[in-house]
Enzyme design. Structure first.
Site, PDB file in Angstrom:
ATOM      1  N   SER A 161     -10.779   6.145 -12.313  1.00  0.00           N
ATOM      2  CA  SER A 161     -11.931   5.746 -11.486  1.00  0.00           C
ATOM      3  C   SER A 161     -13.204   6.215 -12.179  1.00  0.00           C
ATOM      4  CB  SER A 161     -11.828   6.414 -10.115  1.00  0.00           C
ATOM      5  OG  SER A 161     -13.058   6.339  -9.435  1.00  0.00           O
ATOM      6  N   LYS A 180      -8.780  12.000 -10.990  1.00  0.00           N
ATOM      7  CA  LYS A 180      -8.988  10.851 -11.875  1.00  0.00           C
ATOM      8  C   LYS A 180      -9.441  11.308 -13.261  1.00  0.00           C
ATOM      9  CE  LYS A 180      -7.843   7.554  -9.002  1.00  0.00           C
ATOM     10  NZ  LYS A 180      -6.693   6.693  -9.255  1.00  0.00           N
ATOM     11  N   TYR A 211     -10.373  14.139  -5.334  1.00  0.00           N
ATOM     12  CA  TYR A 211      -9.948  12.809  -5.817  1.00  0.00           C
ATOM     13  C   TYR A 211     -10.577  12.522  -7.186  1.00  0.00           C
ATOM     14  CZ  TYR A 211     -10.174   7.679  -6.178  1.00  0.00           C
ATOM     15  OH  TYR A 211     -10.121   6.384  -6.629  1.00  0.00           O
TER      16      TYR A 211
HETATM   17  P1  NAP Z   1      -5.944  -0.446  -1.717  1.00  0.00           P
HETATM   18  O1  NAP Z   1      -6.518  -1.814  -1.737  1.00  0.00           O
HETATM   19  O2  NAP Z   1      -6.218   0.399  -0.526  1.00  0.00           O
HETATM   20  O3  NAP Z   1      -4.368  -0.588  -1.967  1.00  0.00           O
HETATM   21  C1  NAP Z   1      -3.576   0.513  -1.945  1.00  0.00           C
HETATM   22  C2  NAP Z   1      -2.153   0.138  -2.362  1.00  0.00           C
HETATM   23  O4  NAP Z   1      -1.474   1.343  -2.644  1.00  0.00           O
HETATM   24  C3  NAP Z   1      -1.365  -0.581  -1.289  1.00  0.00           C
HETATM   25  O5  NAP Z   1      -0.551  -1.559  -1.923  1.00  0.00           O
HETATM   26  C4  NAP Z   1      -0.503   0.544  -0.699  1.00  0.00           C
HETATM   27  O6  NAP Z   1       0.631  -0.054  -0.096  1.00  0.00           O
HETATM   28  C5  NAP Z   1      -0.227   1.351  -1.965  1.00  0.00           C
HETATM   29  N1  NAP Z   1       0.103   2.778  -1.854  1.00  0.00           N
HETATM   30  C6  NAP Z   1      -0.589   3.753  -1.223  1.00  0.00           C
HETATM   31  N2  NAP Z   1       0.001   4.943  -1.391  1.00  0.00           N
HETATM   32  C7  NAP Z   1       1.090   4.728  -2.164  1.00  0.00           C
HETATM   33  C8  NAP Z   1       2.121   5.562  -2.680  1.00  0.00           C
HETATM   34  N3  NAP Z   1       2.161   6.885  -2.429  1.00  0.00           N
HETATM   35  N4  NAP Z   1       3.082   5.008  -3.447  1.00  0.00           N
HETATM   36  C9  NAP Z   1       3.072   3.689  -3.702  1.00  0.00           C
HETATM   37  N5  NAP Z   1       2.138   2.846  -3.239  1.00  0.00           N
HETATM   38  C10 NAP Z   1       1.160   3.360  -2.467  1.00  0.00           C
HETATM   39  O7  NAP Z   1      -6.443   0.421  -2.978  1.00  0.00           O
HETATM   40  P2  NAP Z   1      -7.272  -0.003  -4.283  1.00  0.00           P
HETATM   41  O8  NAP Z   1      -8.706   0.126  -3.995  1.00  0.00           O
HETATM   42  O9  NAP Z   1      -6.749  -1.266  -4.826  1.00  0.00           O
HETATM   43  O10 NAP Z   1      -6.912   1.205  -5.269  1.00  0.00           O
HETATM   44  C11 NAP Z   1      -5.967   1.060  -6.325  1.00  0.00           C
HETATM   45  C12 NAP Z   1      -6.294   2.051  -7.414  1.00  0.00           C
HETATM   46  O11 NAP Z   1      -7.626   1.834  -7.897  1.00  0.00           O
HETATM   47  C13 NAP Z   1      -6.237   3.511  -6.983  1.00  0.00           C
HETATM   48  O12 NAP Z   1      -5.717   4.279  -8.039  1.00  0.00           O
HETATM   49  C14 NAP Z   1      -7.697   3.879  -6.767  1.00  0.00           C
HETATM   50  O13 NAP Z   1      -7.940   5.248  -6.933  1.00  0.00           O
HETATM   51  C15 NAP Z   1      -8.324   3.067  -7.888  1.00  0.00           C
HETATM   52  N6  NAP Z   1      -9.751   2.819  -7.722  1.00  0.00           N
HETATM   53  C16 NAP Z   1     -10.212   2.070  -6.677  1.00  0.00           C
HETATM   54  C17 NAP Z   1     -11.586   1.845  -6.562  1.00  0.00           C
HETATM   55  C18 NAP Z   1     -12.172   0.994  -5.464  1.00  0.00           C
HETATM   56  O14 NAP Z   1     -13.413   0.955  -5.340  1.00  0.00           O
HETATM   57  N7  NAP Z   1     -11.390   0.304  -4.677  1.00  0.00           N
HETATM   58  C19 NAP Z   1     -12.462   2.394  -7.499  1.00  0.00           C
HETATM   59  C20 NAP Z   1     -11.953   3.156  -8.549  1.00  0.00           C
HETATM   60  C21 NAP Z   1     -10.588   3.353  -8.645  1.00  0.00           C
HETATM   61  P3  NAP Z   1       1.546   0.746   0.988  1.00  0.00           P
HETATM   62  O15 NAP Z   1       0.655   1.123   2.114  1.00  0.00           O
HETATM   63  O16 NAP Z   1       2.629  -0.243   1.368  1.00  0.00           O
HETATM   64  O17 NAP Z   1       2.090   1.913   0.233  1.00  0.00           O
END
Ligand code: NAP
Length: 274
Positions: free
Chosen positions: A165, A182, A178
């Site tokens: 991130s 990262k 968090y």
């Molecule tokens: P999201 O839309 O909230 O999706 C989260 C996904 O993770 C869901 O498929 C959830 O499904 C699964 N999940 C949660 N805990 C889990 C676990 N312990 N084991 C396996 N699966 C799990 O999240 P996102 O924003 O796409 O984030 C994905 C990645 O991008 C993360 O690493 C996050 O830190 C990173 N990121 C996001 C942003 C942002 O702005 N969105 C920015 C920087 C980095 P279930 O509930 O079925 O498990």
């Protein structure tokens, strides 16, 4: 007017990402963790569109089934769904074993799962919250790498991609632990890259900025918070998940055959000096 422009722009991005699909991952097998929605789902969709056989997974079977169905309805048929909570050893082992049993090997691991159970500064983080963040966001990425590495070593090829991130570069006030987790992934990719390079296995990391998903909804759900946040984003908008997926597909492909141990920021120009 501004919102209309943004909506049109976002739909252009969605159309463009699909029209850019190639066959460059044909014959490759990919595991993407936490891939039933958000960035992980977009990555799974893009890798499959680019020809890979993809294993979609997350904690809840219902979500896995829904994601697989959604991908299949888009014509992406070489998809397998597996329930896997990355913080559970049994699930991690099953994920890797089932993938190898069905597809005969693993070429690509995208370690995408992360949690942030509570908001707060780094010194205000309760120990159980700290432990959960580091278990899911860091330790499971390392443990999954340990599990896939022998299969990649046997094949003398592989690409591992960690999803970090922008917070890993610039700690966000309310996401203290968090953000630090990262930062660890930026180092993990370099350490893994060094150890696995002799076996022609590459390890890289992407650092997304603010991406429109459920995870970031506290940021984009409130217009005032959103506008304030956009002051730090030179491109002036958040990303669509598909805008992370193209970068991952590139790193997974042979187009990136001489790239390892690198961290790639995709954050609309946000500051990213460590
Ligand atoms: P999201 O839309 O909230 O999706 C989260 C996904 O993770 C869901 O498929 C959830 O499904 C699964 N999940 C949660 N805990 C889990 C676990 N312990 N084991 C396996 N699966 C799990 O999240 P996102 O924003 O796409 O984030 C994905 C990645 O991008 C993360 O690493 C996050 O830190 C990173 N990121 C996001 C942003 C942002 O702005 N969105 C920015 C920087 C980095 P279930 O509930 O079925 O498990």
């Amino acid at each position: 007017m501004l919102l209309t422009f943004k909506t049109v722009f976002h739909s252009q991005i969605l159309c463009r990402s699909m029209s850019q699909a190639t066959n460059k991952l044909s014959g490759k097998v990919a595991i993407v963790t936490a891939s039933t929605e958000g960035i992980g789902f977009a990555i799974a969709e893009r890798l499959a569109s680019d020809g890979a056989r993809v294993v979609v997974s997350s904690r809840r079977t219902g979500n896995v089934d829904r994601a697989v169905k959604e991908l299949q309805e888009k014509g992406l048929t070489d998809i397998m769904g597996l329930q896997c909570n990355v913080s559970k050893e049994k699930d991690r082992i099953n994920l890797v074993q089932e993938t190898v049993a069905k597809y005969g090997g693993i070429d690509i691991l995208v370690s995408n799962a992360a949690v942030n159970p509570a908001m707060g500064g780094i010194l205000d983080c309760a120990e159980p919250v700290w432990d959960k963040i580091f278990d899911v966001n860091v330790k499971s990425a390392w443990q999954l790498t340990q599990l896939v590495a022998p299969h990649m070593q046997k094949a003398k090829k592989g690409s591992i991609i960690y999803v970090a991130s922008i917070g890993g570069y610039h700690p966000l006030n309310l996401l203290g632990a968090y953000s630090l987790s990262k930062t660890c992934l930026l180092g993990l990719s370099k350490a893994v890259a060094q150890q696995l390079a002799p076996d022609n296995i590459r390890a890289n990391c992407i650092a997304p900025g603010i991406v429109k998903t459920k995870f970031s909804s506290p940021l984009h759900g409130n217009e005032a918070v959103y506008e304030k946040m956009m002051e730090s984003v030179p491109l002036g908008r958040m990303a669509e998940p598909s805008e992370m997926a193209g970068l991952v597909s590139f790193l997974a492909s042979d187009d990136a055959s001489y790239i390892t141990g690198e961290n790639f920021v995709a954050a609309g120009g946000m500051q990213s000096r460590l």
